[in-house]
Design a protein around this motif. Sequence first.
Motif, PDB file in Angstrom:
ATOM      1  N   ASN A 187      -6.193 -31.174  24.416  1.00 47.18           N
ATOM      2  CA  ASN A 187      -6.978 -32.217  23.758  1.00 47.18           C
ATOM      3  C   ASN A 187      -6.126 -32.797  22.632  1.00 47.18           C
ATOM      4  OD1 ASN A 187      -7.120 -30.476  21.575  1.00 47.18           O
ATOM      5  ND2 ASN A 187      -9.307 -30.082  21.742  1.00 47.18           N
ATOM      6  N   LEU A 188      -6.616 -33.821  21.953  1.00 47.32           N
ATOM      7  CA  LEU A 188      -5.779 -34.530  20.984  1.00 47.32           C
ATOM      8  C   LEU A 188      -5.538 -33.725  19.709  1.00 47.32           C
ATOM      9  CD1 LEU A 188      -7.100 -38.192  21.313  1.00 47.32           C
ATOM     10  CD2 LEU A 188      -5.372 -37.014  22.646  1.00 47.32           C
ATOM     11  N   LYS A 189      -6.279 -32.620  19.546  1.00 45.35           N
ATOM     12  CA  LYS A 189      -6.128 -31.801  18.341  1.00 45.35           C
ATOM     13  C   LYS A 189      -5.161 -30.633  18.539  1.00 45.35           C
ATOM     14  CE  LYS A 189     -10.604 -33.046  16.417  1.00 45.35           C
ATOM     15  NZ  LYS A 189     -11.982 -32.604  16.132  1.00 45.35           N
ATOM     16  N   GLY A 190      -4.613 -30.498  19.758  1.00 40.87           N
ATOM     17  CA  GLY A 190      -3.614 -29.454  19.982  1.00 40.87           C
ATOM     18  C   GLY A 190      -4.150 -28.186  20.597  1.00 40.87           C
ATOM     19  N   HIS A 191      -5.353 -28.235  21.188  1.00 34.66           N
ATOM     20  CA  HIS A 191      -5.897 -27.059  21.881  1.00 34.66           C
ATOM     21  C   HIS A 191      -5.681 -27.229  23.379  1.00 34.66           C
ATOM     22  CE1 HIS A 191      -7.665 -25.788  18.149  1.00 34.66           C
ATOM     23  NE2 HIS A 191      -8.371 -26.915  18.053  1.00 34.66           N
ATOM     24  N   VAL A 192      -5.263 -26.162  24.048  1.00 34.95           N
ATOM     25  CA  VAL A 192      -5.022 -26.220  25.499  1.00 34.95           C
ATOM     26  C   VAL A 192      -6.365 -26.172  26.225  1.00 34.95           C
ATOM     27  CG1 VAL A 192      -3.969 -25.073  27.478  1.00 34.95           C
ATOM     28  CG2 VAL A 192      -2.751 -25.145  25.300  1.00 34.95           C
ATOM     29  N   LEU A 193      -6.648 -27.221  27.004  1.00 36.33           N
ATOM     30  CA  LEU A 193      -7.890 -27.289  27.784  1.00 36.33           C
ATOM     31  C   LEU A 193      -7.740 -26.561  29.114  1.00 36.33           C
ATOM     32  CD1 LEU A 193      -8.738 -31.080  27.258  1.00 36.33           C
ATOM     33  CD2 LEU A 193      -9.728 -29.140  26.036  1.00 36.33           C
ATOM     34  N   SER A 194      -6.544 -26.670  29.710  1.00 35.74           N
ATOM     35  CA  SER A 194      -6.330 -26.042  31.018  1.00 35.74           C
ATOM     36  C   SER A 194      -4.842 -25.850  31.277  1.00 35.74           C
ATOM     37  CB  SER A 194      -6.934 -26.921  32.120  1.00 35.74           C
ATOM     38  OG  SER A 194      -6.759 -26.311  33.384  1.00 35.74           O
ATOM     39  N   THR A 195      -4.522 -24.805  32.018  1.00 32.42           N
ATOM     40  CA  THR A 195      -3.141 -24.542  32.445  1.00 32.42           C
ATOM     41  C   THR A 195      -3.078 -24.655  33.961  1.00 32.42           C
ATOM     42  OG1 THR A 195      -2.797 -23.034  30.591  1.00 32.42           O
ATOM     43  CG2 THR A 195      -1.231 -22.883  32.398  1.00 32.42           C
ATOM     44  N   CYS A 230     -11.470 -33.365  35.110  1.00 34.41           N
ATOM     45  CA  CYS A 230     -12.877 -33.775  35.097  1.00 34.41           C
ATOM     46  C   CYS A 230     -13.484 -33.658  33.697  1.00 34.41           C
ATOM     47  CB  CYS A 230     -13.682 -32.906  36.059  1.00 34.41           C
ATOM     48  SG  CYS A 230     -13.048 -32.926  37.756  1.00 34.41           S
ATOM     49  N   PHE A 231     -14.184 -34.731  33.299  1.00 37.79           N
ATOM     50  CA  PHE A 231     -14.918 -34.756  32.035  1.00 37.79           C
ATOM     51  C   PHE A 231     -16.385 -35.067  32.319  1.00 37.79           C
ATOM     52  CE2 PHE A 231     -10.614 -35.290  30.597  1.00 37.79           C
ATOM     53  CZ  PHE A 231     -10.591 -34.684  29.348  1.00 37.79           C
ATOM     54  N   GLY A 232     -17.276 -34.594  31.430  1.00 34.82           N
ATOM     55  CA  GLY A 232     -18.708 -34.847  31.577  1.00 34.82           C
ATOM     56  C   GLY A 232     -19.087 -36.223  31.052  1.00 34.82           C
ATOM     57  N   LYS A 233     -20.389 -36.536  31.098  1.00 34.67           N
ATOM     58  CA  LYS A 233     -20.862 -37.843  30.647  1.00 34.67           C
ATOM     59  C   LYS A 233     -20.679 -38.041  29.148  1.00 34.67           C
ATOM     60  CE  LYS A 233     -24.166 -38.675  34.363  1.00 34.67           C
ATOM     61  NZ  LYS A 233     -25.593 -38.830  34.740  1.00 34.67           N
ATOM     62  N   LYS A 234     -20.637 -36.926  28.400  1.00 36.46           N
ATOM     63  CA  LYS A 234     -20.454 -37.012  26.947  1.00 36.46           C
ATOM     64  C   LYS A 234     -18.991 -36.815  26.560  1.00 36.46           C
ATOM     65  CE  LYS A 234     -25.123 -35.393  25.947  1.00 36.46           C
ATOM     66  NZ  LYS A 234     -25.940 -34.311  25.338  1.00 36.46           N
ATOM     67  N   SER A 235     -18.099 -37.079  27.527  1.00 37.93           N
ATOM     68  CA  SER A 235     -16.645 -36.962  27.324  1.00 37.93           C
ATOM     69  C   SER A 235     -16.197 -35.544  26.973  1.00 37.93           C
ATOM     70  CB  SER A 235     -16.160 -37.930  26.228  1.00 37.93           C
ATOM     71  OG  SER A 235     -16.360 -39.250  26.653  1.00 37.93           O
ATOM     72  N   ASP A 236     -16.990 -34.554  27.390  1.00 36.75           N
ATOM     73  CA  ASP A 236     -16.599 -33.160  27.170  1.00 36.75           C
ATOM     74  C   ASP A 236     -15.826 -32.658  28.392  1.00 36.75           C
ATOM     75  OD1 ASP A 236     -19.098 -33.627  28.429  1.00 36.75           O
ATOM     76  OD2 ASP A 236     -19.483 -31.457  28.459  1.00 36.75           O
ATOM     77  N   PHE A 237     -14.744 -31.933  28.145  1.00 35.80           N
ATOM     78  CA  PHE A 237     -13.899 -31.442  29.241  1.00 35.80           C
ATOM     79  C   PHE A 237     -14.663 -30.415  30.076  1.00 35.80           C
ATOM     80  CE2 PHE A 237     -10.995 -28.117  30.822  1.00 35.80           C
ATOM     81  CZ  PHE A 237     -10.245 -28.879  31.695  1.00 35.80           C
ATOM     82  N   GLN A 238     -14.507 -30.533  31.418  1.00 39.49           N
ATOM     83  CA  GLN A 238     -15.177 -29.591  32.314  1.00 39.49           C
ATOM     84  C   GLN A 238     -14.177 -28.697  33.038  1.00 39.49           C
ATOM     85  OE1 GLN A 238     -17.661 -32.280  34.653  1.00 39.49           O
ATOM     86  NE2 GLN A 238     -19.420 -31.837  33.332  1.00 39.49           N
ATOM     87  N   GLU A 239     -13.319 -29.300  33.879  1.00 40.80           N
ATOM     88  CA  GLU A 239     -12.384 -28.481  34.650  1.00 40.80           C
ATOM     89  C   GLU A 239     -11.275 -29.349  35.238  1.00 40.80           C
ATOM     90  OE1 GLU A 239     -14.244 -26.845  38.140  1.00 40.80           O
ATOM     91  OE2 GLU A 239     -15.325 -28.700  38.568  1.00 40.80           O
ATOM     92  N   VAL A 240     -10.246 -28.667  35.764  1.00 40.52           N
ATOM     93  CA  VAL A 240      -9.192 -29.330  36.531  1.00 40.52           C
ATOM     94  C   VAL A 240      -9.295 -28.814  37.957  1.00 40.52           C
ATOM     95  CG1 VAL A 240      -6.698 -29.616  36.849  1.00 40.52           C
ATOM     96  CG2 VAL A 240      -7.665 -29.604  34.549  1.00 40.52           C
TER      97      VAL A 240
END
Length: 332
Positions: A187-195, A230-240
Amino acid sequence: GWLRAEEEACSRSAGQKANGLPLDKSLRSKKQKQHQRIRKEKPQQHNFSHRLLAGALKSHSGNISCMDFSSNGKYLATCADDRTVRIWSTKDFLQREHRSMRANVELDHATLVRFSPDCRAFIVWLANGDTLRVFKMTKREDGGYTFTANPEDFPKKHKAPVINIGIADTGKFIMTASSDTTILIWNLKGHVLSTINTNQMNNTHAAISPCSRFVASCGFTPDVKVWEVCFGKKSDFQEVVRAFELKGHSAAVHFFAFSNDSRRMASVSKDGTWKLWDTDVEYKKQQDPYLLRTGCFEAASATPCRLALSPDAQVLALASGSSIHLYNTRRG
């Protein structure tokens, strides 16, 4: 030849003195003068001319490693090993003088640079730090910009050299890909969403699609693998999730590219061919991409090469060594 003639003359008149100095001393001073003369002569600057040439941008004192245009077309960012990133205004390109704004990369230098979609920031990959740094662009009253680096760089996660970085046009995520089999989604703050583990022995190229839905990679295996972020309707990350693969080459894939609308892809392989694909398919219903065209490019079998697809996917540019080849994708 002149030196040799001098030495022969000196050996003939051995014992004599030249200019009141012993011979070996006079020779030494002549040699020193000649060396100084060689050092003072600057290398001749090349003057390139081409009917399309608008100008040459000169400010960097080191080798330029990467550049990127902003999405609004107003700026070009260039990074070099002189520890600076230069931001150029495209409206100056046709002027005689090309001014640039400088962002200093403290205690390191950037090897890759990418603008954010809103053109208010850019990210760089640090050569020694092996991580991402974000610079924010703040407009000044005089029309220039002030560049401030985020207080903290992204955490160091990659174990192999990074081959590419990218920001999604939606601004929702950043991708970094290394030469092993790892792709990280941040994400833009430097946290890994998925590997993502590509399972391709090694990665030679990875990129985000222009529509920002997909991340793709190629490597030692004869296919290009594509994932959906994939992101949800509220722009929250879901999965790759795995979307589809481009299968058809018989050897490692050097490079691939998306068309502007992400509905076409092109790939070039060590098997000496390039292929154009229709990727506008319902992959969730297990539909595979269609192969539209295969062309021959023998240079790819001997050396690694790169390709680019025109916005309308009608023209394919292939680069190998110092040559660029243009192909019509309809006729091959």
